[in-house]
Design an enzyme around this catalytic site. Sequence first.
Site, PDB file in Angstrom:
ATOM      1  N   LYS A 104     -10.183  -2.174   3.105  1.00  0.00           N
ATOM      2  CA  LYS A 104     -10.062  -1.995   1.680  1.00  0.00           C
ATOM      3  C   LYS A 104      -9.497  -1.019   0.759  1.00  0.00           C
ATOM      4  O   LYS A 104     -10.950  -0.463   0.601  1.00  0.00           O
ATOM      5  CB  LYS A 104     -10.566  -2.827   1.498  1.00  0.00           C
ATOM      6  CG  LYS A 104      -9.847  -3.657   0.115  1.00  0.00           C
ATOM      7  CD  LYS A 104     -10.770  -4.714  -0.297  1.00  0.00           C
ATOM      8  CE  LYS A 104     -10.312  -5.986  -1.546  1.00  0.00           C
ATOM      9  NZ  LYS A 104      -9.774  -4.394  -2.565  1.00  0.00           N
TER      10      LYS A 104
ATOM     11  N   ARG B 108      -3.733  -2.000  -7.086  1.00  0.00           N
ATOM     12  CA  ARG B 108      -2.727  -2.464  -5.931  1.00  0.00           C
ATOM     13  C   ARG B 108      -1.210  -1.742  -6.578  1.00  0.00           C
ATOM     14  O   ARG B 108      -1.161  -2.338  -8.061  1.00  0.00           O
ATOM     15  CB  ARG B 108      -2.231  -3.917  -6.257  1.00  0.00           C
ATOM     16  CG  ARG B 108      -2.219  -5.192  -5.179  1.00  0.00           C
ATOM     17  CD  ARG B 108      -2.592  -4.714  -4.185  1.00  0.00           C
ATOM     18  NE  ARG B 108      -1.284  -6.186  -3.382  1.00  0.00           N
ATOM     19  CZ  ARG B 108      -2.072  -6.972  -2.855  1.00  0.00           C
ATOM     20  NH1 ARG B 108      -2.942  -7.128  -2.993  1.00  0.00           N
ATOM     21  NH2 ARG B 108      -1.217  -7.980  -1.981  1.00  0.00           N
TER      22      ARG B 108
ATOM     23  N   ARG C 154      -0.362  -4.891 -10.525  1.00  0.00           N
ATOM     24  CA  ARG C 154      -1.002  -6.153 -10.776  1.00  0.00           C
ATOM     25  C   ARG C 154      -0.542  -7.433 -11.024  1.00  0.00           C
ATOM     26  O   ARG C 154      -0.021  -8.440 -10.967  1.00  0.00           O
ATOM     27  CB  ARG C 154      -2.504  -6.257 -10.125  1.00  0.00           C
ATOM     28  CG  ARG C 154      -3.620  -6.673  -9.583  1.00  0.00           C
ATOM     29  CD  ARG C 154      -4.919  -6.504  -9.435  1.00  0.00           C
ATOM     30  NE  ARG C 154      -5.343  -8.077  -9.251  1.00  0.00           N
ATOM     31  CZ  ARG C 154      -5.968  -8.572  -9.830  1.00  0.00           C
ATOM     32  NH1 ARG C 154      -6.176  -9.026 -11.065  1.00  0.00           N
ATOM     33  NH2 ARG C 154      -6.802  -9.714  -9.428  1.00  0.00           N
TER      34      ARG C 154
ATOM     35  N   ARG D 170      -4.649 -16.891  -4.287  1.00  0.00           N
ATOM     36  CA  ARG D 170      -5.362 -16.125  -3.342  1.00  0.00           C
ATOM     37  C   ARG D 170      -4.987 -17.206  -1.804  1.00  0.00           C
ATOM     38  O   ARG D 170      -6.222 -18.154  -2.635  1.00  0.00           O
ATOM     39  CB  ARG D 170      -7.360 -16.680  -4.364  1.00  0.00           C
ATOM     40  CG  ARG D 170      -7.600 -15.296  -4.336  1.00  0.00           C
ATOM     41  CD  ARG D 170      -8.840 -15.668  -5.130  1.00  0.00           C
ATOM     42  NE  ARG D 170      -8.461 -14.781  -6.426  1.00  0.00           N
ATOM     43  CZ  ARG D 170      -8.848 -13.939  -5.993  1.00  0.00           C
ATOM     44  NH1 ARG D 170      -9.216 -12.897  -5.045  1.00  0.00           N
ATOM     45  NH2 ARG D 170      -8.735 -12.693  -7.406  1.00  0.00           N
TER      46      ARG D 170
END
Lengths: 804, 264
Positions: free
Chosen positions: A458, A463, A479, A628
């Site tokens: 990670k 992002r 993002r 998510r």
Amino acid sequence: MLSLRSCYCLRPITLAHPQFKKLIFSNKPPSFKPIFQNFVSAMSSRPSAFDALMSGARAAAKKKPVNSSPKKRKALDSLDPPPKPNSSLALDSTPPVESQCVSSTSTLDNHGDPNLVKSEEAVDLGETKLRQDDGGKFGGKIGPVANKKCASSVQERTAKLKSSIPELKKKAKDFNSKQFACWNEGERVPFLFLCLGFDMISEESSRITITDIVCNMLRTVMDTTPDDLVATVYLLANKIAPAHEGLELGIGDASIIKALSEAFGRTEAQVKKQYKELGDLGLVAKASRSSQSMMRKPDALTITKVFDSFRLIAKESGKDSQEKKKNHIKSLLVAATDCEPLYLIRLLQTKLRIGLAEQTLLAALGQAAVYAEKHSTPPANVQSPLEEGAKIVKQVYSVLPVYDKLVPALLNGGVWNLSKTCNFTPGIPIGPMLAKPTKGVSEILNKFQGLEFTCEYKYDGERAQIHYMEDGSVEIYSRNAERNTGKFPDVVLTVSRIKKPSVRSFILDCELVAYDRGKQKILPFQILSTRARKNVAVSDIKVEVCVFAFDLLYLDGQPLIQKELSVRREHLYDSFIEEAGYFQFATAITTSDLEEIQKFLDASVDQSCEGLIIKTLNRDATYEPSKRSLNWLKLKKDYIDNIGDSLDLVPIAAFHGRGKRTGVYGAFLLACYDNDNEEFQSICKIGTGFSEAMLEERSASLRSKVIPEPKSYYRYGDTINPDVWFEPTEVWEVKAADLTISPVHRAGVGIVDSNKGISLRFPRLVRVRKDKTPEEATLSEQVADMYNAQKLNHQNNQDDNDED
Amino acid sequence: MLELRLVQGSLLKKVLESIKDLVNDANFDCSATGFSLQAMDSSHVALVALLLRAEGFEHYRCDRNMSMGMNLNNMSKMLKCAGNDDIITIKADDGSDTVTFMFESPTQDKISDFEMKLMDIDSEHLGIPDAEYHAIVRMPSAEFARICKDLSSIGDTVVISVTKEGVKFSTRGDIGSANVVCRQNTTVDKPEEATVIEMNEPVSLTFALRYMNSFTKATPLSNTVTISLSSDLPVVVEYKIAEMGYVRFYLAPKIEEDEDETKP
């Protein structure tokens, strides 16, 4: 209090006529009528309507010391002898005048009045236009009749709309949109309809009822004026364009205050004072009574008019743009009536706050489409078409978050074909898939029992979704679907270089990480955030960036998001060539050995990564936009010894510091965000984790955000008595040792306990998250999930201990 | 086909300067009798009416009535490119979506063409009747501009009252108050310096100074200004354009406020 404005109405009168005064003073506020009934009767014996009006005004003015009602002066208009409230056109006393006008059209030209110059017979196209104008402008031949009809229907319509609005609450199957609508098919939908709907939604807390209301509103628009549906949906979502277009209204409080004061003829100081009292510019607008009369009340607002103006406002740029924006706002404000100013201002501030979440809107849109379905019947195997319709719309919106495309497709092709007519397209970013936090390797093994999964580093960066179009152009989205192409010109060059020549188009999900190419080392996120934000020139770049790619969503015209990760990853590896320091694939291993994962985690931390992302490979391994998902788990190095993920929280209040902290705030009240109720819920007080400098800096920056009273959308326990309240502006990353149930705080209230919330133990500040807006703070739902996960873990640990 | 030739090109420039701050976009209406405009400001408080009669142009051709929507700021930008002595010709074809401004220097050695895109404006056209006013004040336009400017440094509103004493302009603000009284005065050398007050009935009305100041941008158009007041009508501030027409500004009065205005 209602907003009132007086206005002069100029009407077409061309022949001198002693009985009729030339200008007619007209106005509307129906609600004040009863108060002034006395005036009306007293004045109605006067010879002319107009005299009555003005002398009424003067009488009221003279009476001032006696009559204490502050409203009296504004009531001029309600003195209109034929008591027709809410007329924006001064028709009441004019019919004879209009007929004169018709008869006199041929004698107009000598008056030298500009508008009288051109009343000759229309001949060709150009003049047809003119003549139409004339109809509206000075009551040409058809004008008066049409106008009159329209005007009376405007008042009737408002009244009818208001009386019938509760019908929106009806269950969808009992609701008859055709009967409900009080405008003609194809006619622009009045903005008031939307505002009354807003009003109703704001008084509801049940999501089901809200869905019904919104669904019925949308159906009404669909059945009457489908062209207005896009604008309606955008306004309901309080957006003006899809996120990736980066179009923002860009209006500060100052502009709104200026517009309000100018539109209502008040001073800025008065408006500001009232803002302080009411705490919401929308309410100020609603309570504003104008001290400025008008030449003529503008036509009633329509949804499209408002939405078009919003887009115009957003597009104004450059010199004087604030001034132009203000003028647009002003012209909307002067035309607004009833509760319209309130919602107009809130929409402009993008702070609608009526408790309408976008997911609810999407569900309502899906349901409305099912009811309006003309094109196809639901497939035979669908059990509950309403739920299915809502699901389809939500799913399609997640891959194509553009109402301008989705809504027309819904209207033309119907909901059952939506997945076919609307698809994922390069150039339109989708919400990135997110991972759920976990606390340890063992938890992962538990969750992914029997599934094949893979672990990836990670990376600690930004992002990014990189879109490479067939024509060779590249866009980079953040993002939040913001266009970041201008920030990373070097990445644009890199991706074009490292793709294999056979690749024509793709969408790449990746992390952009600051990288030291000399030392071949990943640099921390803080370095990346020092990069300039806009219009970066390749030659000026000081912070080098390496792309770490981990997913491929689209390749050569084919969406891949429905494919399993193993397939997507294969495509990814096949389509690009790694280049150290510029473009690398995320380091990954596929194993289910606990020790190996632990080692891999340690290795990732050594490589300056945040930890691991663990993903399912083959089963349940599709890409789920903006979700998510449980299929992606994240394991951060610092989860292991505390509650797991850090939380992003919003400071909403503070306590004055004492002792060493005198002069700064001593502690802050933090809140998480509740998406469903659109409110901030208090979660903890925080006073640790601040360096002295940090505390001073935060105190200084928040001091300008102090508001006199808590916002109506703050939830907190009565026993918390902070010294000051803030606007929700900042987002702080906070870590804590533990989550507990609290009778004082309100985070996630109702989820784990019916009237207790969740609180953090030993919270400490990590950093300020400048990249998040308050609405993007940790959601109360997530807090509840964390609490539940923690409870589970504790139990598990206890079980383990017992066995031991 | 439309072709309007105005020898005194600077006039058009002045006209534009006087109205462009009040109104952003407006329709210019051309007919056989003249070139006119009517528009309201964005808050519908003020209205401007412009007329340039056909006789005032050296050459005036308007085959068909036309309505041309223009952005006044853009138009003003183009007109600024004309010299003060230039002859301005406005040209447009029927049904065209552009208008052309042609500037000829007085010596005819330079000719410029500026083409501007027209826009579609749905304007609300109001009938403006001739009315009898309670009081009509004619005074030097520069004097009026000066008064408005001075008062606006004290307050935001002006009360204009006409009595048999004269015309009084007064304001009140945080720092104090101001009163300016102008008496009738016809014993001057030049007629344009006279202050003439015709009054049937005393009137007193309150207006936003912001608008008044904006109106005074028309001062270069005329030496005198005529202010017509009636207690039941919008005020008319008129600047006559010699031999051609006028610019008239209409302004709706303020409604007197209670002191506790800010309290809802």
